[in-house]
Design a protein around this motif. Structure first.
Motif, PDB file in Angstrom:
ATOM      1  N   MET A 251      -9.283  -3.802   3.297  1.00 41.84           N
ATOM      2  CA  MET A 251      -8.132  -4.329   4.022  1.00 41.84           C
ATOM      3  C   MET A 251      -7.220  -3.177   4.431  1.00 41.84           C
ATOM      4  N   LYS A 252      -6.684  -3.242   5.621  1.00 37.64           N
ATOM      5  CA  LYS A 252      -5.800  -2.214   6.154  1.00 37.64           C
ATOM      6  C   LYS A 252      -4.352  -2.647   5.932  1.00 37.64           C
ATOM      7  N   TYR A 253      -3.556  -1.733   5.374  1.00 39.90           N
ATOM      8  CA  TYR A 253      -2.156  -2.029   5.112  1.00 39.90           C
ATOM      9  C   TYR A 253      -1.272  -1.103   5.919  1.00 39.90           C
ATOM     10  N   ARG A 254      -0.127  -1.632   6.325  1.00 40.72           N
ATOM     11  CA  ARG A 254       0.857  -0.837   7.061  1.00 40.72           C
ATOM     12  C   ARG A 254       1.898  -0.323   6.073  1.00 40.72           C
ATOM     13  N   ILE A 255       2.072   0.974   6.066  1.00 37.08           N
ATOM     14  CA  ILE A 255       3.079   1.603   5.205  1.00 37.08           C
ATOM     15  C   ILE A 255       4.415   1.546   5.940  1.00 37.08           C
ATOM     16  N   ASP A 256       5.460   1.179   5.220  1.00 38.64           N
ATOM     17  CA  ASP A 256       6.777   0.986   5.814  1.00 38.64           C
ATOM     18  C   ASP A 256       7.827   1.739   5.001  1.00 38.64           C
ATOM     19  N   THR A 257       8.962   1.975   5.616  1.00 37.89           N
ATOM     20  CA  THR A 257      10.093   2.581   4.914  1.00 37.89           C
ATOM     21  C   THR A 257      10.856   1.490   4.173  1.00 37.89           C
ATOM     22  N   ILE A 258      11.743   1.914   3.289  1.00 39.07           N
ATOM     23  CA  ILE A 258      12.546   0.993   2.491  1.00 39.07           C
ATOM     24  C   ILE A 258      14.011   1.283   2.749  1.00 39.07           C
TER      25      ILE A 258
END
Length: 147
Positions: free
Chosen positions: A1-8
């Motif tokens: 599965m491909k996940y999108r990395i995001d800022t916090i």
């Protein structure tokens, strides 16, 4: 599965601490209740500001896993327990190594699953400490990526 990395965003720190606590309760069985109570405000008020944070969110945009990096050291990587085993930890670790240039990680030796996870990825123990960074009696493996 491909996940999108995001800022916090700083406004999401409480959500991050909630993921941290759920993860710690599922994986850090060696910690006492007073240790969790001790670390929780430190995470919220000090540690999160000291690292570069990234996360993975679920379909509802809730944070389900996060990492924190400082000086090429992976300072924290926690996954909400209901999302463990789905590749989120690997996705975050890949990102930390490839994008944030992580070379090192310190791991509680008593968290055997985490030690195994990092060893499987290619980290090797180069040193150890009997006490954690706060002087508590939780041995730490200092690991370095060997590629």
């Amino acid at each position: 599965m491909k996940y999108r990395i995001d800022t916090i965003n700083k406004t999401e720190y409480q959500e991050v601490v909630n993921v941290w606590e759920a993860s710690v309760r599922a994986t850090h069985h060696f910690l006492k209740e007073e240790d969790i109570a001790y670390f929780k405000p430190l995470i919220l008020n000090t540690y999160l500001d000291a690292v570069e944070l990234r996360c993975i969110r679920n379909e509802a945009e809730k944070i389900i896993g996060f990492l924190g990096v400082a000086d090429q050291n992976l300072e924290m990587l926690f996954i909400h327990p209901i999302y463990r085993g789905k590749g989120i930890g690997k996705a975050l670790l890949d990102y930390s190594v490839n994008e944030l240039k992580v070379l090192k990680v310190d791991v509680n030796e008593q968290n055997e699953q985490a030690v195994g996870f990092y060893k499987y990825y290619g980290f090797e123990t180069i040193n150890r400490s009997e006490l954690d960074a706060c002087g508590k009696p939780y041995p730490i493996s200092h690991m370095e990526l060997k590629k």
